[in-house]
Design an enzyme around this catalytic site. Structure first.
Site, PDB file in Angstrom:
ATOM      1  N   HIS A  26      65.116 -29.631 -15.241  1.00 49.51           N
ATOM      2  CA  HIS A  26      65.672 -29.240 -16.533  1.00 49.51           C
ATOM      3  C   HIS A  26      65.514 -27.742 -16.772  1.00 49.51           C
ATOM      4  O   HIS A  26      64.426 -27.184 -16.573  1.00 49.51           O
ATOM      5  CB  HIS A  26      64.971 -30.002 -17.651  1.00 49.51           C
ATOM      6  CG  HIS A  26      65.275 -31.467 -17.666  1.00 49.51           C
ATOM      7  ND1 HIS A  26      66.250 -32.014 -18.478  1.00 49.51           N
ATOM      8  CD2 HIS A  26      64.747 -32.500 -16.963  1.00 49.51           C
ATOM      9  CE1 HIS A  26      66.296 -33.323 -18.285  1.00 49.51           C
ATOM     10  NE2 HIS A  26      65.389 -33.651 -17.366  1.00 49.51           N
ATOM     11  N   ASP A  28      65.408 -26.128 -19.620  1.00 51.86           N
ATOM     12  CA  ASP A  28      64.441 -25.828 -20.673  1.00 51.86           C
ATOM     13  C   ASP A  28      63.036 -26.307 -20.321  1.00 51.86           C
ATOM     14  O   ASP A  28      62.111 -26.147 -21.116  1.00 51.86           O
ATOM     15  CB  ASP A  28      64.883 -26.422 -22.016  1.00 51.86           C
ATOM     16  CG  ASP A  28      65.196 -27.906 -21.946  1.00 51.86           C
ATOM     17  OD1 ASP A  28      65.262 -28.454 -20.833  1.00 51.86           O
ATOM     18  OD2 ASP A  28      65.381 -28.527 -23.016  1.00 51.86           O
ATOM     19  N   GLU A 215      62.699 -44.603 -16.674  1.00 50.93           N
ATOM     20  CA  GLU A 215      61.567 -43.710 -16.911  1.00 50.93           C
ATOM     21  C   GLU A 215      60.856 -44.172 -18.174  1.00 50.93           C
ATOM     22  O   GLU A 215      59.740 -44.685 -18.122  1.00 50.93           O
ATOM     23  CB  GLU A 215      62.028 -42.262 -17.060  1.00 50.93           C
ATOM     24  CG  GLU A 215      60.878 -41.290 -17.314  1.00 50.93           C
ATOM     25  CD  GLU A 215      61.356 -39.917 -17.779  1.00 50.93           C
ATOM     26  OE1 GLU A 215      60.574 -38.965 -17.642  1.00 50.93           O
ATOM     27  OE2 GLU A 215      62.482 -39.807 -18.295  1.00 50.93           O
TER      28      GLU A 215
END
Length: 370
Positions: A26, A28, A215
């Site tokens: 990711h 961020d 997840e």
């Protein structure tokens, strides 16, 4: 503090020096701590620590909470400094440089444009800023005599209502750096079936999707990602192991009974974007244990699933692809052939035309001495 670029040698070869493929990382979640401090200072934003080393430690502590929800709270800090064209462009440029320093030759960066418009940017402007940063990073790497290619995965947040808008933009920008579509955010209560319009948009355009599933939730989330979300890869997908019943263990021999879903994922070679350190931190593997050795990664690998190794969020997990591989080597005794197999799985799963995947596979083979 753990060195995120800590290296290990396997059969005399540095893992960092080997060509690698990153599929689940990711934007961020991969900022440099000093960049956060500098951008926050420029924008007048308060951050938990103003010293980069202490800030890195804060992220590490916050991410060890053991739940996905608490883990995700750290992103309020990183996204706060990614609300301008300059901030996004810089973060994307450094992202590419950091991957290249880790030996990555092909990467796919996922991020949610809808989380970066608080400063007045439109979704389109945010996407363009990230792509400009990627181009800059690729040029810097090329000038250093190395090579890397990075594609964007546009992510829609499944708890929000902008997925169709993001899907249209993913299709619109597919010739300008976007290689696929993703759904992220809380899995429980927000199945892929709730984003039918977005999935239809990318499906009709033949744009590939990878969806977070398996997840924060279990088998039903994976089932929905595959059937409702038309996912070609599973973002994490680690909880597919819930559909495996260990019947008997004799020494190193393990007999396993497959459920229908696990057999489908295995037999169809649907790639699992596993992220060992992150899976520990978020509690995704809590039912199997609390140590890396408890991760079902090796079981899935030995049973023939298309496992790939990923970092998820390098800042939060204080890690790198090199470190993830080094930890797997230490936990399961893998050799160079195993590490190469993980990279070849990732290359075959890349959202690239088949000719370019073949070139990537050849590049990996050469890098491993094949």
């Amino acid at each position: 503090m753990i060195d995120p670029f800590g290296d290990a040698r396997v059969e005399g070869v540095s893992i960092r020096s080997l060509p690698k493929v990153s599929l689940h990382d990711h934007l961020d979640g991969g900022l440099r701590p000093d960049t956060i401090v500098e951008l926050a200072d420029e924008a007048g934003i308060e951050v938990p620590e103003t010293d980069p080393v202490r800030l890195a430690g804060w992220f590490g502590r916050q991410s060890e909470a053991g739940s996905l929800e608490q883990y995700l709270e750290t992103f309020a800090v990183t996204t706060s400094v990614m609300q301008t064209r300059e901030g996004l462009q810089r973060v994307a440029r450094e992202y590419v440089e950091d991957l290249a320093d880790d030996g990555v030759v092909y990467g796919e960066v996922r991020w949610a444009p809808e989380q970066h418009v608080a400063g007045g940017l439109s979704l389109e402007e945010a996407i363009e800023a990230v792509q400009d940063g990627i181009y800059e990073g690729e040029d810097i790497v090329a000038d250093s005599g190395r090579s890397i290619r990075v594609g964007q995965l546009l992510t829609a947040m499944r708890q929000n209502s902008r997925s169709a808008e993001v899907a249209r933009l993913a299709v619109e920008f597919r010739e300008e750096g976007v290689v696929g579509f993703d759904l992220a955010g809380p899995e429980e209560g927000f199945p892929a079936s709730g984003h039918r319009e977005a999935i239809d948009i990318i499906g009709q355009a033949f744009l590939p999707a990878t969806i977070h599933a398996g997840e924060g939730a279990g088998l039903e989330s994976i089932r929905s990602a595959l059937l409702d979300g038309r996912a070609l890869r599973l973002g994490h997908g680690v909880r597919i192991a819930e559909d495996l019943d260990i019947v008997e263990t004799q020494g190193e021999e393990v007999r396993v009974r497959f459920g229908d879903l696990a057999r489908w994922v295995r037999d169809r070679e649907i790639p699992l974007e596993l992220a060992p350190s992150s899976n520990l931190q978020t509690g995704a593997i809590a039912q199997w244990g609390k140590q890396l050795e408890d991760h079902p990664f090796d079981l899935l690998y030995q049973l023939g699933f298309a496992v790939t190794v990923n970092t998820d969020n390098r800042l939060m997990s204080r890690t790198s692809l090199t470190r993830e591989l080094s930890q797997l080597v230490a936990a399961f005794g893998y050799g160079l052939d195993d590490i190469e197999a993980f990279q070849l799985n990732a290359a075959a799963a890349a959202f690239l035309p088949v000719e370019e995947r073949e070139e990537l596979i050849e590049l990996i083979g050469e890098g491993f001495g094949g």
